[in-house]
Design a protein around this motif. Structure first.
Motif, PDB file in Angstrom:
ATOM      1  N   LEU B 437       0.830  -1.209   0.000  1.00 61.23           N
ATOM      2  CA  LEU B 437       0.000   0.000   0.000  1.00 61.23           C
ATOM      3  C   LEU B 437       0.864   1.259   0.000  1.00 61.23           C
ATOM      4  O   LEU B 437       0.504   2.270  -0.585  1.00 61.23           O
ATOM      5  N   PHE B 438       2.021   1.145   0.650  1.00 57.54           N
ATOM      6  CA  PHE B 438       2.896   2.321   0.753  1.00 57.54           C
ATOM      7  C   PHE B 438       4.288   1.977   0.225  1.00 57.54           C
ATOM      8  O   PHE B 438       4.742   0.843   0.322  1.00 57.54           O
ATOM      9  N   GLU B 439       4.961   2.963  -0.303  1.00 59.05           N
ATOM     10  CA  GLU B 439       6.374   2.791  -0.640  1.00 59.05           C
ATOM     11  C   GLU B 439       7.102   4.086  -0.295  1.00 59.05           C
ATOM     12  O   GLU B 439       6.500   5.155  -0.255  1.00 59.05           O
ATOM     13  N   LYS B 440       8.405   3.963  -0.052  1.00 60.06           N
ATOM     14  CA  LYS B 440       9.176   5.161   0.285  1.00 60.06           C
ATOM     15  C   LYS B 440       9.598   5.884  -0.982  1.00 60.06           C
ATOM     16  O   LYS B 440      10.031   5.259  -1.946  1.00 60.06           O
ATOM     17  N   ASN B 441       9.467   7.198  -1.011  1.00 61.41           N
ATOM     18  CA  ASN B 441       9.981   7.950  -2.151  1.00 61.41           C
ATOM     19  C   ASN B 441      11.467   8.264  -1.934  1.00 61.41           C
ATOM     20  O   ASN B 441      12.058   7.842  -0.944  1.00 61.41           O
ATOM     21  N   GLU B 442      12.039   8.979  -2.878  1.00 66.09           N
ATOM     22  CA  GLU B 442      13.487   9.214  -2.811  1.00 66.09           C
ATOM     23  C   GLU B 442      13.895  10.015  -1.573  1.00 66.09           C
ATOM     24  O   GLU B 442      14.995   9.876  -1.062  1.00 66.09           O
ATOM     25  N   ALA B 443      12.955  10.826  -1.098  1.00 68.42           N
ATOM     26  CA  ALA B 443      13.246  11.608   0.110  1.00 68.42           C
ATOM     27  C   ALA B 443      13.044  10.780   1.373  1.00 68.42           C
ATOM     28  O   ALA B 443      13.158  11.294   2.477  1.00 68.42           O
ATOM     29  N   GLY B 444      12.721   9.496   1.201  1.00 68.10           N
ATOM     30  CA  GLY B 444      12.550   8.630   2.368  1.00 68.10           C
ATOM     31  C   GLY B 444      11.201   8.784   3.052  1.00 68.10           C
ATOM     32  O   GLY B 444      11.009   8.310   4.175  1.00 68.10           O
TER      33      GLY B 444
END
Lengths: 591, 591
Positions: B437-444
């Motif tokens: 459902l969620f994933e981390k973007n490049e900014a964490g």
């Protein structure tokens, strides 16, 4: 939610389910406490079921039941049981049974409602549109949106069965240079350039005929950036139809079949096999309208033969300046129509440009009131000529021809409504044919009455330049209960005829190419003869539903201010978004 | 035209018509002169009929016939006659007969064609799109547009039968603040304010569930103002579906029924009753893609157990840094795969972020080439472990997990195509489920993988804040032949859960209200649990038609530059039109 998912809907339980355990999902429509017993009416799209929390239920269950407020969304597990004979409710589909609740799960609570969910919302329209999601729960809106869905499906069913293909045409198209009502859509990728939203798929449906699709239709979204007025919408839906190698008769037959199928399938109403046809001139002369309400008679009649025998100068000068004097006879209402009521009718006539409305009442052997003194000398001739009898009211209108018939036509329509002269639940279709192709604008130049792509009727083809005003087009309107439901024509497919029409209305070829270039270009490659029609879906469903406003049959309409109170569109956007479109907002100066 | 209107189409004459006089309307498809006798193949939407101008025809008729060029639109009156047995053409529906012409009327001429009307146009796409009305006359385009129309009709037929209502949602809606891909539509009536065209009816279909419509669908036009790239279109069509009180299983069953009905009705193909289901992780690990091509096997296999027993340092350090080493075995191609061909495969892997592609060929009792020297010591274990045999090619990929599987997955797909490992006319559906459902973007920071309105699966509901990365959603994709055909989810209907999700991804409540206000507001009034899916119509028809581009199944597409060569839109408009919208164009400065 998984273990409390419905096993039946709220509309399907009958006494055959007696003893079965079931789960219902729905909304709390009513929650009454009768001497410690809770009766909950649970509603879903399919109906209402009565749920009972018995006296011997657990305290937990009773507590939950006590908490249930209007429009809580709940899941209820329970056992179906037959109601005692005396409690059977024949007005309810599920009235033979009730459900004894064993478990209640609240799926979602509901805050205090801004208005009650009733069969028809009594809230004002602004509130209804702001909370449209609640308004749509009313039985009335549910039924109308269902009708709309059914009409659209029946349309597709019929046309598909007749070999028509539904083909999607683009909605990001080229703006027409004079498309004052075009919505423009700035392109982000091509700065300074715009698409337009189509006012109709007209050009594309003709292109599809050039492409040999033979029978096309589309339930098509159309757009018009109009000032907020009347019952218009910025976006609306039309049943867009076009066929190759056809005559107007073919279009009539197809449309009659379509309407018959729609009315039969959705309302079980049988329409006549063919619809009445009236020429434009007959409609105007007889009913004072090119969209006549034909569910009652009260025809306009020519009164001019009685003008010379009277001293009433107003009508005399009207006839001298090529005007017309028309009459309608309103049966039996003379005793009820006071001067005040007649003045109200006159006000309507004035809205159509009339200067006044003359009248007289029919007595046993004389006229009374109004202009009666001028016409008593012709009592016998007039009553016989108009078919008027004692207690009738005669209304008279003298003006230029168009004002005379249209203003009296408007009075006629008002009288039809006021006097309940017809069954409001009945439907009367008719075709208006033989429209003029050209009319003079105020500057005295010829213009197309309809649009530039309609064919002149065969007999005018050779000589249409001689007297453009006389030329009748292969143009037709479909009228239902006094509303224009559809407009159509046989199109010009021959580049030579098209050039002649452009020339009559003073459009230069370069100008035409700029406006309609790709269509005209396509005609050079063997375009077939073709024609079509486009009934408005919103209006059709509105009339079928017996409503006065298309907003009642559109799920999410804009209001009369061309705005949506639900999402507050149109709205301001971020400055960066405007910038990205290479645009800048220059607000008009306030006066 | 009236007296020369067709009495039959060009597709319906059979030998039973022998001797009958008929009229045909259509286009000159061929016109051959065999020893003074003209043979004209006349074409319309329904077929082709051979018309003969007999030797004893009048000179007038022969002259007209001689003048007929390709794509002239004509009407022909004539008599049907059986062909002699030897002349019967079994490849033509009307091959039993021919028509002896008595009268030919030219309905419209055709200028020299920019390209020939063939079964498939061989012209370049720009020319095809500029003259789309001619391109659409080709058998290929006619068939594809017919298929599209049939698929849309079958969709409605099935869903209507299942109790779904087609409901039209507005296309002039509120812009979302970050809707970088929203088309904006300036309002003329409300200066400085804008509507947006919807990227999908998502918010509205959820609102309709709140409104108790229970089962909604719409063949809906959607819009995305994207840079021109790949096979995207500015406007596209999706089969938008939403249901209340459902689980993901209900959506699967309904969609499987829908697809089965569509394929049966339009192509007479029977699909399996249920479609394979693969978890996102299984799909990624086994096929290296979340839209796997399942028409051939060649699974990705774990190679890590063989890494420690070898001196190959690259893979060792990959594993040490938590990466993955995966293998595919390409059966029997070792002798045919030169270093050059393997380098081509490596290039594909590199597009997915891989640094290289390791390989070795399987000989009778050793590996050969590539990294073989590092693994010959484990020949038996590896060949047995991977199921590889003599003449197979083993491809190996070591990288971080995602790069390892996706790059090898891309190589697998390429090999499937190159080696003809499957029947290109077959269809294989599968569901991809259990998406995170969620994933981390490049900014964490945590972001929603799909969209913010999808439900976490039940088992994660209580503790989703603890480890958002572990939470699986009630999210699903429908995959067909390696294409993502549809995406859907069970939605969040509970304002509390919605708040928690917003909080995980760091959206403040005011921000959420600004963006999705009316939807969130509506959830406060007893919103039911609901979910849906939205198959793309363009892509579905494209795959069914065996095409690689959706432009082949859209009647009037934009080109790869997001423009229409036919009407030259988008285009500049009159300065007054911009002014009326309270706008000014500020063209970007050229660099």
């Amino acid at each position: 939610m998984k273990d409390m998912q419905r096993t039946v809907t709220c509309g399907e339980l009958r006494k055959e389910y007696d003893g079965k355990e079931i789960i219902l999902n729905g909304w709390v429509h009513k929650n009454r406490n009768h001497g410690g017993v809770h009766f909950i009416n649970l509603r879903d799209k399919y109906g209402i079921t009565q749920v009972v929390i018995d006296e011997d239920a657990t305290q937990d269950l009773i507590d939950i039941a006590s908490d249930l407020k209007f429009e809580y969304c709940v899941a209820i597990r329970g056992t179906v049981r037959k109601r005692p004979e005396s409690m059977v409710n024949p007005d309810m589909k599920t009235g033979e049974i009730e459900v004894s609740a064993k478990e209640i799960s609240i799926l979602n609570k509901c805050e205090t409602l801004p208005f009650m969910i009733e069969d028809e919302s009594k809230a004002n329209e602004t509130l209804r549109l702001k909370y449209r999601y609640l308004d749509l729960r009313s039985t009335g809106m549910q039924n109308r949106i269902k009708l709309r869905s059914d009409v659209a499906y029946a349309t597709r069913e019929f046309l598909n069965g007749q070999g028509f293909m539904e083909i999607e045409t683009p909605t990001l198209i080229k703006a027409t240079p004079e498309g004052a009502r075009d919505f423009l859509v700035p392109s982000r990728v091509h700065p300074g350039k715009f698409f337009a939203l189509p006012q109709s798929p007209q050009l594309y449906k003709q292109i599809l005929m050039v492409s040999n699709f033979d029978k096309y239709f589309q339930v098509a979204r159309c757009y018009r950036d109009e000032d907020a007025r009347g019952d218009r919408q910025l976006e609306f839906t039309q049943i867009d139809i076009e066929q190759s190698f056809v005559s107007a008769d073919d279009i009539f037959k197809m449309t009659e079949g379509l309407m018959s199928h729609i009315f039969k399938k959705t309302m079980d109403i049988t329409l006549p096999e063919t619809f009445q046809r009236l020429s434009y001139m007959d409609a105007m002369n007889t009913y004072g309208s090119d969209k006549p309400e034909l569910r009652f008679d009260m025809k306009l009649q020519d009164f001019s033969q009685f003008v010379p025998g009277s001293d009433f100068g107003v009508f005399k000068s009207v006839l001298e300046s090529d005007g017309a004097v028309r009459a309608i006879v309103v049966e039996g209402v003379a005793p009820d129509y006071s001067r005040k009521k007649i003045t109200e009718l006159e006000e309507i006539a004035k809205q159509y440009g009339a200067k006044g409305l003359a009248w007289m009442k029919v007595k046993t052997d004389s006229f009374d009131g109004g202009v009666s003194k001028f016409y008593n000398n012709q009592y016998k001739e007039i009553t016989e000529g108009l078919g008027a009898k004692e207690n009738d009211l005669i209304l008279l209108m003298g003006a230029d021809w168009k004002t005379s018939v249209t203003s009296l036509g408007a009075v006629r329509k008002k009288l039809g409504d006021d006097l309940n002269l017809f069954d409001p639940k009945s439907f009367h279709f008719c075709w208006i044919v033989d429209f003029p192709l050209f009319e003079k604008n105020e500057a005295g130049e010829w213009e197309a009455c309809h649009h530039l792509f309609s064919m002149p009727q065969d007999q005018y083809l050779d000589s249409m330049e001689e007297n453009p005003g006389e030329v009748k087009g292969d143009l037709y309107d479909l009228v239902l209960n006094g509303y224009e439901l559809a407009s159509g024509s046989i199109r010009v497919h021959d580049p030579e005829i098209q050039k002649r029409i452009f020339s009559i209305v003073g459009i230069k070829e370069e100008e035409a190419m700029e406006k309609f270039g790709f269509l005209l270009e396509s005609f050079k490659f063997g375009a077939p003869p073709h024609g079509g029609i486009a009934p408005g879906l919103d209006r059709l469903v509105m009339i079928m539903a017996g409503e006065d406003s298309i907003r009642e049959v559109i799920p999410f309409p804009k209001n009369a201010m061309a705005m949506s109170p639900m999402d507050n569109s149109p709205a301001e956007v971020e400055p960066e978004q405007i910038e990205e479109l290479s645009l800048k907002i220059i607000l008009p100066k306030e006066d």
